[in-house]
Design an enzyme around this catalytic site. Structure first.
Site, PDB file in Angstrom:
ATOM      1  CE  LYS A  74      28.532  44.749  48.659  1.00 27.11           C
ATOM      2  NZ  LYS A  74      28.705  43.993  47.403  1.00 27.11           N
TER       3      LYS A  74
ATOM      4  CE  LYS B  49      28.728  33.854  48.312  1.00 33.82           C
ATOM      5  NZ  LYS B  49      27.771  34.817  48.838  1.00 33.82           N
TER       6      LYS B  49
ATOM      7  CG  ASP C  50      27.546  39.138  50.258  1.00 34.69           C
ATOM      8  OD1 ASP C  50      27.089  38.148  49.642  1.00 34.69           O
ATOM      9  OD2 ASP C  50      27.936  40.171  49.686  1.00 34.69           O
TER      10      ASP C  50
ATOM     11  CD  GLU D  19      32.361  43.832  46.767  1.00 39.62           C
ATOM     12  OE1 GLU D  19      32.278  42.734  46.189  1.00 39.62           O
ATOM     13  OE2 GLU D  19      31.470  44.277  47.519  1.00 39.62           O
TER      14      GLU D  19
ATOM     15  CG  HIS E 187      33.637  35.004  48.881  1.00 40.50           C
ATOM     16  ND1 HIS E 187      33.178  33.792  48.436  1.00 40.50           N
ATOM     17  CD2 HIS E 187      32.803  35.928  48.351  1.00 40.50           C
ATOM     18  CE1 HIS E 187      32.111  33.979  47.679  1.00 40.50           C
ATOM     19  NE2 HIS E 187      31.875  35.264  47.619  1.00 40.50           N
TER      20      HIS E 187
ATOM     21  CE  LYS F 149      37.380  36.045  43.257  1.00 37.90           C
ATOM     22  NZ  LYS F 149      37.294  36.771  41.993  1.00 37.90           N
TER      23      LYS F 149
ATOM     24  CG  HIS G 249      32.695  33.535  43.298  1.00 36.86           C
ATOM     25  ND1 HIS G 249      31.834  34.142  44.172  1.00 36.86           N
ATOM     26  CD2 HIS G 249      33.639  34.455  43.005  1.00 36.86           C
ATOM     27  CE1 HIS G 249      32.234  35.375  44.415  1.00 36.86           C
ATOM     28  NE2 HIS G 249      33.326  35.604  43.721  1.00 36.86           N
TER      29      HIS G 249
END
Length: 477
Positions: free
Chosen positions: A331, A153, A240, A221, A245, A187, A183
């Protein structure tokens, strides 16, 4: 653009697929290989799941010894001790081709290096703007006939660019040959969502609009952008992690029970979720930026890039109509945690217990996706040591039962080498997720500053007003 006519043939790889007889990694000297790829290959080697040569391709003038040294440094950098016998087996698989990706001679040298291979897998851990040039080079060198090509990606930065990238790549590859990595699909937690829903008769009947009040997905995060300002500032949180995701988590939580054994089946049902979703409404979107973000190297002094995003999505189908899906990510939040939380409707007040004058808190089912996986069930019960019923937690971390699972890139690289496309995204879903979120890109609300270590802008709380506020995340003790 993938259409209904092409979709049934789009995912042919499965039980009949041939394992890779060589893995060729373009961009093997880059950061992604340093952080993820070498460590994942080492773990696959340790588990006895590697069975082919590995060819690295990059512009750097490296030797095979340089490649082996980078691999060792990368593995040790994860804190994992190196088993010398395992590492020697891995290093013996390495070869290296140096060259510019715009030079046809580079691909001729790759062809010479893998001569005789019948089912090569080409892994492009390079920027998307290079995908077309590299795939064209592979095609011109006659290397794509029976190949699988794995790409990283992002798949575009909006609807138009996603379609443009797709059209460029499909000049040389059939959709069945293209494996798009997200990704998150590697998971174990996403698999657990599906297993929890569809392997347990007690859960599936109540996961719908009749019993569920809202769904919350949190991807928090505790760290900031740090030294990635040049990459992050043109992207932001929505592009992002939300469009890829978090939307995968939405699909896993909302899809209908898939029926059939073909790899395409799961993708069809995920696509059906996205296809039934309304365009996101900028009025239900909050953007935040943590204090000090603009001081980072590579970030514009007047940047309005969001490091925090919270939004509300709707699914217009029989199962979920009227149930809001709330997503938040950011973040420099208080913790690093990704979870799916299903919040059930409140039970009525217990009239037979006169001391209870309030409605019970809603029951909740939580699936923890990262950094470890687990399930939590919040229900009400009468404890012997408490005068009134209260909410209790039934927790289970999967590592306590089954030990350490494979990392996402282990899962995905092995799947690509085996020709199992189930864990890779399909173009129609890529385009639909961009379509859903495009209004937030076209008309973004102003970015609001928030303190590091907080849960983002206060305005995000208004999104969930009337739904009990933001819950969690669940931090296992």
């Amino acid at each position: 653009m993938t259409t209904a006519a092409t979709r049934p043939a789009a995912i042919q790889a499965g039980a009949d697929a041939q394992p890779a007889d060589v893995l060729v990694i373009f961009g093997i000297t880059g950061d992604l290989a340093k952080v993820m790829t070498f460590h994942s290959l080492y773990r696959l080697e340790r588990r006895g799941l590697l069975d082919c040569p590995i060819v690295g391709v990059a512009v750097d003038d490296w030797s095979v010894d340089d490649l082996s040294k980078r691999a060792r440094d990368s593995i040790e950098g994860t804190g994992e001790s190196v088993d010398e016998e395992v590492f020697d087996r891995l290093a013996a698989r390495f070869s290296y081709v140096a060259g510019d990706f715009s030079d046809s001679g580079t691909f001729e040298r790759v062809a010479g290096e893998i001569k005789g291979a019948s089912t090569p897998v080409f892994y492009l851990e390079i920027p998307p703007f290079l995908f077309g040039a590299v795939i064209k080079g592979l095609s011109d060198a006659g290397l794509t006939k029976n190949a699988r090509v794995v790409v990283e990606k992002p798949f575009g930065h909006d609807v138009a660019s996603a379609r443009e990238l797709n059209d460029e790549v499909h000049q040389y590859l059939d959709e069945s040959q293209l494996y798009r990595i997200d990704h998150f699909l590697g998971k174990m937690g996403l698999v657990e969502i599906l297993m929890l829903r569809f392997a347990n008769a007690m859960f599936e009947p109540v996961l719908n609009r009749n019993y569920v009040s809202s769904v919350q997905i949190t991807m928090a995060e505790s760290f900031g952008v740090e030294d990635r300002g040049h990459f992050y500032d043109p992207v932001g949180a929505l592009r992002d992690v939300v469009v890829n995701h978090m939307m995968q988590a939405v699909a896993a939580a909302a899809m209908e029970p898939p029926a059939g054994h073909e790899p395409a089946t799961l993708k069809d049902y995920m696509f059906a979720v996205f296809r039934s979703m309304r365009d996101a409404d900028p009025a239900h979107y909050v953007r935040g930026q943590y204090e000090g973000y603009r001081d980072i190297d590579g970030v514009a002094d007047d940047s309005t890039t969001e490091t925090y995003a919270a939004l509300r999505l709707e699914i217009d189908n029989w199962r979920w109509s009227g149930v809001p899906f709330f997503l938040r990510t950011g973040k420099d939040l208080p913790t690093t945690q990704t979870e799916l939380r299903l919040v059930f409707r409140r039970a009525p007040r217990l009239g037979f217990h006169p001391e209870i004058t309030h409605l019970p808190e809603p029951d909740q089912l939580v699936v923890r996706l990262d950094p470890t996986t687990g399930i939590q069930l919040l229900i009400h019960a009468q404890r012997s040591d408490a005068p009134l019923p209260e909410q209790i937690n039934l927790d289970m971390e999967f590592a306590e039962e089954g030990g350490e699972g494979p990392t996402p890139y282990e899962v995905l690289l092995h799947a690509a080498m085996m020709g199992n496309s189930v864990r890779f995204t399909r173009q129609d879903s890529v385009e639909e997720t961009w379509r859903i979120l495009q209004p937030l890109l076209d008309a973004p609300p102003p970015v609001q500053e928030y303190a590091k270590g907080s849960w983002g802008p206060a305005a995000a709380n208004h999104l969930v007003s009337g739904h009990g506020g933001w819950y969690g995340p669940w931090i296992p003790s």
